[in-house]
Design a protein around this motif. Sequence first.
Motif, PDB file in Angstrom:
ATOM      1  N   GLN A  50      61.795  22.842  24.962  1.00 60.87           N
ATOM      2  CA  GLN A  50      62.836  23.446  24.387  1.00 60.87           C
ATOM      3  C   GLN A  50      63.914  22.508  23.898  1.00 60.87           C
ATOM      4  O   GLN A  50      64.343  22.497  22.810  1.00 60.87           O
ATOM      5  N   THR A  51      63.940  21.298  24.550  1.00 63.64           N
ATOM      6  CA  THR A  51      64.992  20.208  23.960  1.00 63.64           C
ATOM      7  C   THR A  51      64.427  19.639  22.811  1.00 63.64           C
ATOM      8  O   THR A  51      65.252  19.395  21.869  1.00 63.64           O
ATOM      9  N   GLU A  52      63.239  19.383  22.822  1.00 63.17           N
ATOM     10  CA  GLU A  52      62.511  18.655  21.715  1.00 63.17           C
ATOM     11  C   GLU A  52      62.604  19.650  20.271  1.00 63.17           C
ATOM     12  O   GLU A  52      62.703  19.240  19.368  1.00 63.17           O
ATOM     13  N   ALA A  53      62.188  20.973  20.712  1.00 61.38           N
ATOM     14  CA  ALA A  53      62.357  21.915  19.461  1.00 61.38           C
ATOM     15  C   ALA A  53      63.818  22.141  19.159  1.00 61.38           C
ATOM     16  O   ALA A  53      64.050  22.153  17.759  1.00 61.38           O
ATOM     17  N   SER A  54      64.751  21.854  19.903  1.00 59.77           N
ATOM     18  CA  SER A  54      65.936  22.245  19.405  1.00 59.77           C
ATOM     19  C   SER A  54      66.653  20.984  18.595  1.00 59.77           C
ATOM     20  O   SER A  54      67.241  20.881  17.736  1.00 59.77           O
ATOM     21  N   GLN A  55      66.101  19.748  19.231  1.00 65.11           N
ATOM     22  CA  GLN A  55      66.455  18.533  18.311  1.00 65.11           C
ATOM     23  C   GLN A  55      65.509  18.333  17.169  1.00 65.11           C
ATOM     24  O   GLN A  55      66.286  17.921  16.117  1.00 65.11           O
ATOM     25  N   ALA A  56      64.429  18.984  16.814  1.00 68.65           N
ATOM     26  CA  ALA A  56      63.915  18.858  15.542  1.00 68.65           C
ATOM     27  C   ALA A  56      64.770  19.820  14.639  1.00 68.65           C
ATOM     28  O   ALA A  56      64.684  19.533  13.536  1.00 68.65           O
ATOM     29  N   ILE A  72      74.230  23.353  14.225  1.00 70.61           N
ATOM     30  CA  ILE A  72      73.876  22.452  15.649  1.00 70.61           C
ATOM     31  C   ILE A  72      74.575  22.474  16.496  1.00 70.61           C
ATOM     32  O   ILE A  72      74.113  22.158  17.760  1.00 70.61           O
ATOM     33  N   GLY A  73      75.984  23.202  16.649  1.00 70.06           N
ATOM     34  CA  GLY A  73      76.584  23.518  17.948  1.00 70.06           C
ATOM     35  C   GLY A  73      75.756  24.446  18.844  1.00 70.06           C
ATOM     36  O   GLY A  73      75.535  24.274  20.097  1.00 70.06           O
ATOM     37  N   ASN A  74      75.243  25.409  18.074  1.00 67.10           N
ATOM     38  CA  ASN A  74      74.336  26.264  18.914  1.00 67.10           C
ATOM     39  C   ASN A  74      73.093  25.968  19.547  1.00 67.10           C
ATOM     40  O   ASN A  74      72.631  26.249  20.447  1.00 67.10           O
ATOM     41  N   LEU A  75      72.432  24.834  18.822  1.00 62.12           N
ATOM     42  CA  LEU A  75      71.378  24.169  19.167  1.00 62.12           C
ATOM     43  C   LEU A  75      71.453  23.355  20.166  1.00 62.12           C
ATOM     44  O   LEU A  75      70.671  23.170  21.166  1.00 62.12           O
ATOM     45  N   LEU A  76      72.674  22.661  20.175  1.00 56.63           N
ATOM     46  CA  LEU A  76      73.134  21.717  21.419  1.00 56.63           C
ATOM     47  C   LEU A  76      73.168  22.691  22.373  1.00 56.63           C
ATOM     48  O   LEU A  76      73.139  21.975  23.792  1.00 56.63           O
ATOM     49  N   GLY A  77      73.891  23.737  22.418  1.00 53.57           N
ATOM     50  CA  GLY A  77      73.970  24.715  23.380  1.00 53.57           C
ATOM     51  C   GLY A  77      72.801  24.911  24.142  1.00 53.57           C
ATOM     52  O   GLY A  77      72.811  25.236  25.393  1.00 53.57           O
ATOM     53  N   ILE A 121      70.031  23.039  24.035  1.00 47.49           N
ATOM     54  CA  ILE A 121      69.600  22.103  24.801  1.00 47.49           C
ATOM     55  C   ILE A 121      70.263  21.966  26.314  1.00 47.49           C
ATOM     56  O   ILE A 121      69.761  21.720  27.287  1.00 47.49           O
ATOM     57  N   GLY A 122      71.478  22.210  26.396  1.00 43.34           N
ATOM     58  CA  GLY A 122      72.456  22.177  27.397  1.00 43.34           C
ATOM     59  C   GLY A 122      71.684  23.481  28.611  1.00 43.34           C
ATOM     60  O   GLY A 122      71.611  23.060  29.556  1.00 43.34           O
ATOM     61  N   GLN A 123      71.558  24.570  28.082  1.00 36.28           N
ATOM     62  CA  GLN A 123      71.325  25.573  28.713  1.00 36.28           C
ATOM     63  C   GLN A 123      69.796  24.982  29.282  1.00 36.28           C
ATOM     64  O   GLN A 123      69.581  25.467  30.466  1.00 36.28           O
ATOM     65  N   ALA A 124      68.929  24.673  28.566  1.00 40.18           N
ATOM     66  CA  ALA A 124      67.243  24.174  29.158  1.00 40.18           C
ATOM     67  C   ALA A 124      67.603  23.184  30.000  1.00 40.18           C
ATOM     68  O   ALA A 124      66.936  23.397  31.007  1.00 40.18           O
ATOM     69  N   GLN A 125      68.610  22.370  29.974  1.00 40.43           N
ATOM     70  CA  GLN A 125      68.599  21.331  31.017  1.00 40.43           C
ATOM     71  C   GLN A 125      69.014  21.790  32.311  1.00 40.43           C
ATOM     72  O   GLN A 125      68.804  21.553  33.413  1.00 40.43           O
ATOM     73  N   ALA A 126      70.079  22.616  31.982  1.00 39.15           N
ATOM     74  CA  ALA A 126      70.925  23.268  33.271  1.00 39.15           C
ATOM     75  C   ALA A 126      69.802  24.115  33.888  1.00 39.15           C
ATOM     76  O   ALA A 126      69.669  24.108  35.291  1.00 39.15           O
ATOM     77  N   GLY A 127      69.160  24.968  33.081  1.00 43.40           N
ATOM     78  CA  GLY A 127      67.929  25.684  33.840  1.00 43.40           C
ATOM     79  C   GLY A 127      66.860  25.084  34.408  1.00 43.40           C
ATOM     80  O   GLY A 127      66.522  25.333  35.619  1.00 43.40           O
ATOM     81  N   SER A 128      66.535  23.907  34.095  1.00 44.87           N
ATOM     82  CA  SER A 128      65.617  22.984  34.495  1.00 44.87           C
ATOM     83  C   SER A 128      66.202  22.315  35.675  1.00 44.87           C
ATOM     84  O   SER A 128      65.429  22.455  36.902  1.00 44.87           O
TER      85      SER A 128
END
Length: 211
Positions: free
Chosen positions: A31-37, A166-171, A173-180
Amino acid sequence: MPVAAAAVTMVGGALASRAQSKAAKSAAAAQTEASQAAIDEQRRQFDMVQELMKPYVNAGTQGLSGQSDLLGLNGADKQQAAIDAINNSAAMNTYVQQGENALLQNASATGGLRGGNTQSALAQFRPQLLNQLVNQQYQNLGGLTSLGQNAAAGVGNAGMQTANNIGNLLGSIGQAQAGSALAQGQARVNMINTASGALNNMIGSMSFQGF
């Protein structure tokens, strides 16, 4: 519970926990990779918009500067230079020549070539023409100014939209990392609970068997 069964339960719980933790990490990484792309693509598209609009923004800036010169907002010297440029332009010389010839031909045809009216008309013609061309130049520059203003507004709107995306996508990424992190924590808790339960059962079994 027999010792062997308890050991199997503990090992199985550990393996399951490890698999769960690994899956959580993989999901978060994907999810982080997809959001960063998506973020990179948003930025690339915004850069393209800026590049496309740049000539129009620059033209608008020049138009506004030219209008300011004609109005004297940039100083008397620049105002005079702007007026002199129009007065000495090829268009001015062409219109003056055509206009004066027309006045002289009309005066000659009516027999008033040396009359005071003809001389007065010739004297007034150039200043009037210059004033007309100055006003026309101001209006033409105004068209460029409006063009640049619209282009700048378009870039600004694109920038705000890009920032929101970008703000939504960074969010995300944060959600994915927090969920992990939460999933990995829960996997460890499950492993501990499984190990504790198996250990307790094993101790109970050993006590029952007289160890």
